[in-house]
Scaffold this motif. Structure first.
Motif, mmCIF file in Angstrom:
data_model
loop_
_atom_site.group_PDB
_atom_site.id
_atom_site.type_symbol
_atom_site.label_atom_id
_atom_site.label_comp_id
_atom_site.label_asym_id
_atom_site.label_seq_id
_atom_site.Cartn_x
_atom_site.Cartn_y
_atom_site.Cartn_z
ATOM 1 N N UNK A 198 0.834 -1.212 0.000
ATOM 2 C CA UNK A 198 0.000 0.000 0.000
ATOM 3 C C UNK A 198 0.864 1.255 0.000
ATOM 4 N N UNK A 199 2.001 1.179 0.686
ATOM 5 C CA UNK A 199 2.882 2.353 0.756
ATOM 6 C C UNK A 199 3.394 2.753 -0.609
ATOM 7 N N UNK A 200 3.765 1.754 -1.410
ATOM 8 C CA UNK A 200 4.275 2.038 -2.753
ATOM 9 C C UNK A 200 3.185 2.658 -3.623
ATOM 10 N N UNK A 201 1.969 2.146 -3.483
ATOM 11 C CA UNK A 201 0.860 2.676 -4.278
ATOM 12 C C UNK A 201 0.538 4.110 -3.861
ATOM 13 N N UNK A 213 2.916 6.419 -5.597
ATOM 14 C CA UNK A 213 2.505 6.644 -6.987
ATOM 15 C C UNK A 213 1.323 7.612 -7.057
ATOM 16 N N UNK A 214 0.347 7.433 -6.165
ATOM 17 C CA UNK A 214 -0.815 8.330 -6.140
ATOM 18 C C UNK A 214 -0.389 9.776 -5.896
ATOM 19 N N UNK A 215 0.528 9.963 -4.962
ATOM 20 C CA UNK A 215 0.985 11.329 -4.668
ATOM 21 C C UNK A 215 1.731 11.906 -5.868
ATOM 22 N N UNK A 220 1.655 15.529 -10.476
ATOM 23 C CA UNK A 220 1.685 15.685 -11.934
ATOM 24 C C UNK A 220 0.468 16.474 -12.409
ATOM 25 N N UNK A 221 -0.706 16.193 -11.837
ATOM 26 C CA UNK A 221 -1.904 16.920 -12.258
ATOM 27 C C UNK A 221 -1.858 18.393 -11.878
ATOM 28 N N UNK A 222 -1.260 18.687 -10.732
ATOM 29 C CA UNK A 222 -1.103 20.102 -10.337
ATOM 30 C C UNK A 222 -0.213 20.828 -11.346
ATOM 31 N N UNK A 223 0.913 20.195 -11.690
ATOM 32 C CA UNK A 223 1.838 20.826 -12.647
ATOM 33 C C UNK A 223 1.231 20.883 -14.051
ATOM 34 N N UNK A 224 0.483 19.852 -14.419
ATOM 35 C CA UNK A 224 -0.169 19.830 -15.725
ATOM 36 C C UNK A 224 -1.189 20.963 -15.831
#
Length: 518
Positions: free
Chosen positions: A173-176, A179-181, A186-190
């Motif tokens: 779960x930590x790895x996922x 990735x979510x963060x 990425x969406x903020x920068x996009x």
């Protein structure tokens, strides 16, 4: 880690002493037996993780023993070991769901590899995938700080999707969460990238705009059309890039991929704007001006996508493609899908058959309105799984299979994607303000400036104005607009639903894929 228990069945088991010592030195526990009947008796009283089974034994043969083992313990992995390379033995063993098949003489490393493959497979893949993503994470973080072109954003988004699908079955779960963060960042920068560049893409001096909804048909679809081969163009409404990637392997069974490219949906990333733009080859304000009988604004009554076939006809004429025979079909329910499958062979006489398939759109809207679908598609992983399940059982797959048999070229694309909205952003408008949760158009809009992309002059991006002072606002990232009235009820109802119309990687960067039949 607990010791792995192996049952090894071979009438010449004493000759395998070096192999067994090799395994026991590596903390495997091996129980030896010399016949199939002895193995069956042992399995009645002891639990094992895996069985190594000799095929050629007196008494019960290996295949007969295998059948009895599978009747008792269907999920127990069995590795068949044989001197014979006869095809029927392999086929029998494989038909009975053996875990592996080894030809004598076997060396200890082959045995070890088979154990790793069958017992440690999930763990090893999980560890390897996690390790690879950890290395990739740093590269993606660096790219996020530097990405500054529409091509780079498409490549970065595809990379994020790749890792999301790779990591989704890993129990880490930590790895996922990492990735979510990274996706959220990425969406903020996009959003900042689109805010800076979107208007410029429509400037007459711009010579480096991406392929977008209104340029897709002319620049990407038309070059694929010919009188020599019929083409099936499928526009699956509301199809995100990750959803496309999970059912790509099914299409690959029937077609070989010729090209795959990402293109950009126009804003708003909503069906009446983006899909009409694909079929007309025009931006919304031009559709409104040139074809007022076909175009409806957000606040107008009636269906907004009733004239796609008419728009397609005008574009075919404008591009001098009237020599091509074509048909347009819109599938909005199971019945109309089955009917088109029944009549599909007649479409071979067309040069171009366009099929708009509305299922994914209906699914995402149903998710908002139906609790059962909301449960089934509670996150992106579940949403992908639901899309895959639908596709496997849909008339659309039947059409694609028939298209392959009839020698069609296949083009698959969409009009826009969707995003799972998580956080509300307060907005106030008058009674003429549009109702969409990811964009609003109207006069006197009040909003939180950090949450939105604002277009104060709609004509600058070829959008129609409902009134002289109308503007557009587009929600960024995973936000959705909520009115202050009855705010808490509204927020709880729409949070964690799939919406479109705004600015996000999921909504704007979408697939265009060309296939030829196998």
């Amino acid at each position: 880690m607990s010791t792995i228990k192996i049952l090894w069945v071979d009438d010449e088991i004493d000759l395998l002493k070096p192999h067994i010592m090799f395994l026991e030195q590596r903390n495997y526990h091996v129980t030896k037996c010399k016949s199939g009947s002895e193995a069956i008796d042992i399995l009645d009283t002891e639990k094992f993780d895996i069985v190594f089974l000799d095929e050629n034994m007196p008494g019960l043969t290996g295949l007969e023993t295998l059948n009895e083992i599978k009747e008792k313990q269907a999920s127990l992995p069995v590795v068949m070991i044989t001197k014979s390379e006869e095809e029927y033995i392999m086929e029998e063993a494989i038909g009975n769901k053996i875990a592996d098949y080894l030809i004598k003489p076997v060396n200890p490393n082959q045995i070890l590899l088979s154990l790793k493959k069958n017992l440690d497979h999930s763990r090893l893949i999980s560890e390897k995938t996690t390790s690879n993503y950890q290395q990739e994470f740093r590269k993606i973080a660096m790219e996020l700080a530097m990405v500054n072109s529409y091509e780079d954003w498409a490549a970065l988004y595809q990379k994020l999707i790749y890792w999301e699908i790779e990591l989704e079955d890993i129990e880490d779960a930590g790895m996922f969460e990492i990735l979510e963060s990274q996706k959220n960042e990425a969406n903020i920068q996009f959003g900042k990238f689109i805010e800076k560049n979107y208007s410029y893409w429509f400037d007459k001096d711009c010579d480096d705009a991406p392929i977008m909804s209104h340029t897709l048909f002319k620049n990407k679809i038309v070059p694929e059309l010919s009188k020599e081969q019929p083409t099936l163009l499928v526009v699956v409404d509301n199809l995100r890039y990750d959803q496309w990637k999970v059912f790509e392997p099914i299409i690959n069974n029937h077609f070989k991929k010729d090209k795959e490219e990402a293109f950009y949906s126009i804003l708003p990333t909503a069906t009446q704007y983006a899909r009409n733009a694909i079929f007309s080859g025009l931006m919304p304000s031009d559709m409104e001006k040139l074809f007022p009988e076909y175009w409806k604004n957000d606040t107008d009554d009636g269906g907004k996508n009733l004239h796609e076939a008419d728009f397609l006809e005008t574009q075919m004429k404008r591009l001098s493609l009237t020599h091509l025979n074509y048909e347009y079909h819109k599938i909005t329910n199971l019945k109309s899908g089955k009917k088109l499958v029944e009549n599909f062979k007649t479409l071979k006489n067309n040069d171009l058959t366009v099929v708009v398939y509305n299922f994914v759109d209906m699914l995402s809207h149903a998710k908002t309105e139906m609790e059962v679908v909301k449960e089934l598609a509670s996150n992106d992983k579940a949403y992908r799984s639901l899309t895959l399940s639908w596709f496997k059982n849909s008339p659309l797959l039947e059409m694609i299979q028939m298209a392959q048999q009839l020698g069609f070229k296949l083009i698959l694309t969409t009009d826009h994607g969707t995003i799972n909205v998580k956080n509300p952003s307060k907005v106030i408008g008058d009674r003429d303000t549009s109702l969409n949760l990811r964009y609003k158009t109207g006069r006197s809009l009040t909003y939180d400036t950090k949450d939105v992309l604002v277009i104060k002059e709609p004509q600058s991006v070829h959008l129609p104005s409902i009134s002289m002072s109308s503007s557009y606002i587009f929600a960024k990232s995973d936000l959705f607009f909520a009115y202050p009235n009855n705010y808490n009820h509204y927020v709880s109802y729409f949070r964690n639903t799939y919406q479109h119309g705004g600015v996000s990687l999921e909504e704007m960067i979408i697939p265009f894929v060309v296939f030829n039949p196998k």
